[in-house]
Design an enzyme around this catalytic site. Sequence first.
Site, PDB file in Angstrom:
ATOM      1  CG  ASP A  67      -0.315  -0.076   2.540  1.00 42.55           C
ATOM      2  OD1 ASP A  67       0.933  -0.167   2.588  1.00 42.55           O
ATOM      3  OD2 ASP A  67      -1.037  -0.049   3.552  1.00 42.55           O
ATOM      4  CB  SER A  68       4.564   1.679  -0.055  1.00 38.26           C
ATOM      5  OG  SER A  68       4.771   0.496  -0.807  1.00 38.26           O
ATOM      6  CG  ASP A 106       0.653  -4.085   2.121  1.00 42.96           C
ATOM      7  OD1 ASP A 106       0.767  -4.970   2.992  1.00 42.96           O
ATOM      8  OD2 ASP A 106       1.484  -3.182   1.950  1.00 42.96           O
ATOM      9  CE  LYS A 136       3.109  -5.909   3.955  1.00 43.41           C
ATOM     10  NZ  LYS A 136       2.641  -4.833   4.884  1.00 43.41           N
ATOM     11  CD  GLU A 138       0.599  -1.724   8.208  1.00 38.51           C
ATOM     12  OE1 GLU A 138       0.275  -0.970   9.156  1.00 38.51           O
ATOM     13  OE2 GLU A 138       1.060  -1.301   7.139  1.00 38.51           O
ATOM     14  CD  GLU A 205       8.024  -0.571   7.717  1.00 44.76           C
ATOM     15  OE1 GLU A 205       8.239   0.566   7.235  1.00 44.76           O
ATOM     16  OE2 GLU A 205       7.012  -1.246   7.433  1.00 44.76           O
TER      17      GLU A 205
END
Length: 307
Positions: A67-68, A106, A136, A138, A205
């Site tokens: 999602d970056s 993501d 993925k 978080e 991270e």
Amino acid sequence: MSVTQLRAREAVSSSSSSSSSSTPRVTADALLQKKLAGHPITAITAYDFPAARLVDEAGMDMVLVGDSLGMVVLGYENTLPVTMEEMLHHTRAVARALRRAFLVADMPYGSYHASIDEATSNAIRFVKDAGAQAVKIEGGSQRAELVRSLTAADVPVVGHIGLTPQSVHSMGGYRVQGKTLDAIARLSADAIALEDAGAIAIVLEGIPRELAATITAHSGIPTIGIGAGPDCDGQILVFHDLFNLTFAPPAKFSRQYADGAAFFSSALAQYRDDVATHRFPSDAESYHLPREVRAAVEAARPRARKA
């Protein structure tokens, strides 16, 4: 699309078909075997077809549609505005290009935060509609139940703990995590909870090297580091960071391998100048009428009157 592009696409399709039949696709088990054998896992982000082709042909083990993309492709201030449709759109583009690498997508902010049922439906879309092999998410222990549910729905999950960009507001900014004894204990418990729930790997991270090394040593699944030191089972970076294409100062952990910004800027300036001075296109870069058609056109052209 030009004729050249069409022909190139046909050639790519043909070569990809032959190469894909001889090169096995990386799987979750293949990643685990690399950890067990002590072989580093290579991973990088990609957001479109050409970049995905390049990283796949370079032999990367894992490709993440992160999602970056909200920041490096779409120009958002952070990852929070990224939508499901945007993530699905870019995941599809990357999936069309990959022949070998393991594809992870993501789940964007808000797509798995409301309820497990909604999160499961969204996750299934990444696998069924976009071609991802895993998603993925978080978060640590608080995501264990969700990881367990997604795994039961046959959606492999990669966890992500430490500096989690979707939590930028609650963390008070992009800050290194796990620097106190309490934080170390919490992140260690998070890793265990995700593994116990069925996660196939964990992204670490923005945490101290020593903590990442400890988590990796005690983890039965691969750890993929980004700003977590060299002791993880694998490493991942953002594609645009490697090539100086973020238009922002690089993070401490990000190594620039080429200056893509300078390369593209130089080429664009040359193109602009060539057009402005009539050096592009040349006659050799132009299409022409067949000789007989050109002769007929010239013969039919009205002659200028004599004075």
